[in-house]
Design an enzyme around this catalytic site. Structure first.
Site, PDB file in Angstrom:
ATOM      1  CG  HIS A  39      -5.174  -2.501  -0.132  1.00 27.82           C
ATOM      2  ND1 HIS A  39      -4.508  -2.112  -1.270  1.00 27.82           N
ATOM      3  CD2 HIS A  39      -4.685  -1.713   0.860  1.00 27.82           C
ATOM      4  CE1 HIS A  39      -3.672  -1.133  -0.982  1.00 27.82           C
ATOM      5  NE2 HIS A  39      -3.759  -0.884   0.303  1.00 27.82           N
ATOM      6  CG  ASP A  80      -6.060  -3.213  -4.097  1.00 28.60           C
ATOM      7  OD1 ASP A  80      -6.907  -2.448  -3.601  1.00 28.60           O
ATOM      8  OD2 ASP A  80      -4.854  -3.203  -3.756  1.00 28.60           O
ATOM      9  CB  SER A 128      -0.966  -0.041   1.193  1.00 32.03           C
ATOM     10  OG  SER A 128      -1.964   0.944   1.071  1.00 32.03           O
TER      11      SER A 128
END
Length: 793
Positions: free
Chosen positions: A514, A483, A363
């Site tokens: 994610h 995602d 991320s």
């Protein structure tokens, strides 16, 4: 389920013997041992939890070679060979499988074959026995780790603690470092920035975890995780921006400009160095780093400007953020100064580091890897970037619209900066920083321009792809095909650039949202990264560059199936164009002529219903009458054979709107009631993977078939009608006049099974991502000039 294995390096017998002797598993004089004695010795060595020979002998009775004989009784017969079934009945028990529950005595190799576990057919002499054990030590156990790692978790390698050197097995580093004595220290790296405008260069707090052996002269590589979350976060969900508002006229856009913060040149290293004087209180927060720390790789964390322990203010995605995070690598490489504390009086160097740095993280942590890699900073040898943003516009905007990451409606750059401005937690820092923080927040709110959602110089400064020619390090990208936080086009677009570069590059695409993938059953990702880091950061030739395909893609129908591809692009498939019909069908020879309309009611009904955004989306794609009404749907016939959509679909829509503004959304959906994979991996063995010896754990998990559902979103996208000519420049439009839109959907790799249908849905308000207008707007679609193009494999 298949325990696929890509990290095993084919090794000749002489090298097998050398490695087995080096870890004290095979006796040096093995050639004088008879078969029975050698078999007993090797089995007992694998029982790492038993610490004496007597304890190991007692354990032999707990294993069985067949449904009528224990291993202890078998060895009493002094066998001169062992049958394949007998050997692998014992092997499976060593690997953590349970007879009668996981497999049957009568067919151990059948079980192994179904689960992609390797085995040898013939174990009739000492050499074959040794090779069988070498392969067994490199075989994935029930917990997903290779047997050697299972043994490590039981203390096998504590016998090598204090030897002050790396050891390798099958090309990978093994945990021979004393994890009870890990050095945990904090230093302060000086940047060339002054983001808090105090006239001094900002210091960045850096937390280092390194093997104690580095105090005895051993130089090790560093795995650096640039994590703005490392010092903690300031929760601010209640202050998210309002999205329940009407769209604005995008011609109000004024192209906000990016302005760099002041530069204040840092001191140069003066050649002196004193040990760090501050102990780390935060813990390492990334299992892959912990795993590699036990294997001799230092683990380094820093949050960069504005985070707890550091100077400065957060400027999400800006070059200052990149520069401050890259300064840590410069220090690790010996090119930048750091101090033992914030008084800036005593310098300290990373003299324990061999100058080779890799980066890890998911991320935001993966995003900063891309950002730093584009600088070409010396010392950065490789990145393993997971679920990373490659352009912040593609995270918070799309085609001229404000678009939220999944489950983050109303979030934006300013709020993420607030979340990560953790140095406000310290009262003294708060007094100093708060006024400058408030000024920066005001700038971010103004320049991010939630009013129009348009691209600008402000966003251009946050597009790392436009600096990709600076990348010099090897590259691994990891991303979830589902995602909807960091949407897949972020990795797709950077991949299209990286794949053309000379450095080695790989791409992994899994079925998750994610998520990390280092602990999945279906692939030995951690072992692959061990192999990779050993090659890139220690310079050991271990075949890492040839060990697995360039692109690995997890199947959406069978989680334990991975597609091996040379690339991820439209070129993998054949172009297909589907056209809508007046009757709501979608065919390659569709001939719609009508003009079909729907009236969008924004978020009014959604707010009344009080359902979640994810609930709305499922009802919407399933065709629930209430939620599907403000849309047009076109469906294919059932597919007669599995068909895979690859790359980025492209949609063309001719549309008019009843207001001089508007937003159009398009979704591709698989329809058909069937079992689909879980949205997130299921925990299969909580805490079942030991990262070292009494050094933390990870949890085995995998996507598994879930309850039946009626539909699955494949991909979607959104566009501002006022960008019909140019995605970077809005124009005024007239109400009730037709305009041609042409835009790309998020990239995918999705197999539609036989029996399912494909649906094209055209709508406006996406409750989970777009703004939710308070006024009705009618959209009319000219079917004769509407089509969806994608690539089928």
């Amino acid at each position: 389920m298949k325990y696929n294995q890509y990290a095993y390096v084919e090794t000749d017998f002489q090298q097998q013997v050398k490695e087995l002797i080096d870890i004290n598993f095979l006796p040096k004089n093995y050639q004088v041992w008879d078969f029975s004695s050698l078999l007993a010795k090797l089995v007992k060595n694998a029982i790492a939890e038993a610490k004496t020979d007597a304890a190991k002998n007692a354990k032999l009775a707990e294993f069985a070679v067949s449904d009528h004989q224990t291993l202890a009784d078998f060895l009493k017969e002094k066998p001169t060979e062992i049958g394949t079934k007998q050997f692998y009945n014992v092997a499976l028990q060593l690997l953590g499988y349970h007879v009668h529950y996981d497999y049957d005595f009568a067919d151990p190799t059948g079980f192994m074959q179904r689960n992609a576990l390797p085995f040898l057919q013939d174990i009739s002499d000492n050499q074959k026995l040794i090779s069988a054990f070498y392969r067994l030590l490199n075989t994935r156990a029930k917990n997903g780790q290779i047997l050697l790692d299972v043994m490590a978790g039981k203390g096998y390698f504590t016998q090598f603690w204090g030897q002050n050197k790396f050891k390798f097995f099958n090309g990978k580093s093994i945990p021979v470092f004393d994890t009870n004595k890990v050095i945990r220290e904090v230093v302060y790296v000086e940047t060339d920035l002054d983001t808090d405008h105090d006239g001094k260069s900002d210091l960045i707090q850096v937390t280092v975890f390194r093997p104690e052996e580095t105090n005895k002269g051993l130089k090790v590589p560093a795995l650096y995780t640039a994590s703005p979350y490392f010092g903690g976060i300031i929760a601010n969900e209640k202050r998210n921006h309002n999205v329940d508002e009407n769209l604005s006229d995008s011609t109000e856009w004024n192209d906000p400009q990016y302005v760099h913060s002041p530069i204040v040149k840092a001191e140069k290293p003066d050649g002196s160095s004193r040990p760090a004087t501050e102990e780390a209180v935060h813990k390492s927060s990334y299992p892959l780093n912990e795993y590699m720390l036990a294997r001799g790789f230092a683990s380094v964390f820093a949050g960069a400007i504005g985070t707890r322990g550091s100077d400065g203010v957060r400027i999400t995605g800006a070059p200052e953020e990149t520069e401050s995070a890259a300064a840590v690598i410069e220090w690790l490489h010996g090119d930048r100064v750091a101090y033992t504390d914030r008084t800036r009086t005593v310098q300290t160097t990373a003299d324990w580091c061999n100058g080779n740095i890799g980066m890890t993280g998911r991320s935001y942590l993966g995003t900063l890897q891309i950002a730093i890699a584009t600088t070409g900073v010396k010392g950065l040898k490789t990145v393993v970037s997971e679920a990373a943003i490659s352009s912040w516009y593609d995270y918070y905007r799309e085609h001229g619209l404000v678009i939220a990451p999944e489950a983050c409606q109303g979030e934006d750059l300013d709020l993420l900066a607030e979340t990560c401005q953790s140095n406000l937690w310290d009262a003294g820092s708060y007094l100093k920083i708060k006024p400058e923080y408030d000024k920066m927040q005001k700038q971010l709110r103004e320049k991010e321009d939630r009013n129009t959602g348009q691209y600008s110089d402000f966003w251009e400064a946050r597009n790392y792809r436009h600096h990709a020619d600076g990348i010099k390090c090897s590259w691994i990208s990891v991303h979830g095909l589902n995602d909807w936080n960091v949407k897949p086009k972020n990795v797709y677009k950077i991949w299209q650039l990286v794949k053309k570069m000379p450095m080695k590059h790989h791409l992994f695409l899994h079925q998750g949202p994610h998520y990390n993938m280092n602990n999945l059953v279906s692939i030995d990702f951690t072992d692959l990264m061990n192999l990779w880091f050993v090659h890139e950061l220690l310079g050991i030739e271990n075949n890492a560059y040839n060990q697995w395909p360039t692109v690995m893609i997890q199947d959406n129908l069978q989680a334990d199936k991975w597609h091996e591809e040379p690339d991820w692009s439209n070129d993998l498939g054949q172009e297909k164009i589907y056209y809508p019909t007046d009757e709501g069908e979608l065919f390659q020879d569709g001939n719609g002529k009508a003009q079909k309309s729907f009236t969008d009611v924004g978020g009014i009904e959604f707010k009344k219903a009080g359902i979640s955004e994810s609930d709305w989306q499922y009802k919407f794609i399933c065709g629930d009458e209430k939620w599907a009404k403000p849309s047009l749907r076109f469906e294919t016939d059932e597919f007669t054979h599995p068909t895979t959509i690859v790359g980025r679909p492209e949609v063309k829509v001719r549309v008019s709107a009843s207001l001089p503004k508007g937003e159009i959304s398009v979704a591709l959906v698989e329809l058909g009631e069937r079992q689909r994979l879980t949205a997130t991996p299921k925990f299969l063995m909580h805490g079942g993977q030991e990262l070292g010896y009494r050094f933390g754990t990870d949890t085995l998990q995998e996507f598994v078939p879930d309850k039946k559902t009626k539909a699955k979103l494949i991909t979607k996208a959104h566009m501002n009608l006022q960008n019909f000519k140019d995605m970077k420049k809005p124009e005024a439009i007239d109400a009730d006049k037709f305009y041609d839109l042409d835009f790309l959907l998020q990239p995918t790799y999705y197999t539609i099974p036989s029996g399912s249908k494909l649906a094209l849905i055209i709508y406006s308000t996406d409750q989970g991502m777009t703004k939710r207008p308070l006024e009705d707007e009618t959209y009319t679609i000219d079917l004769a000039n509407t089509e969806i193009k994608f690539y089928e494999k």
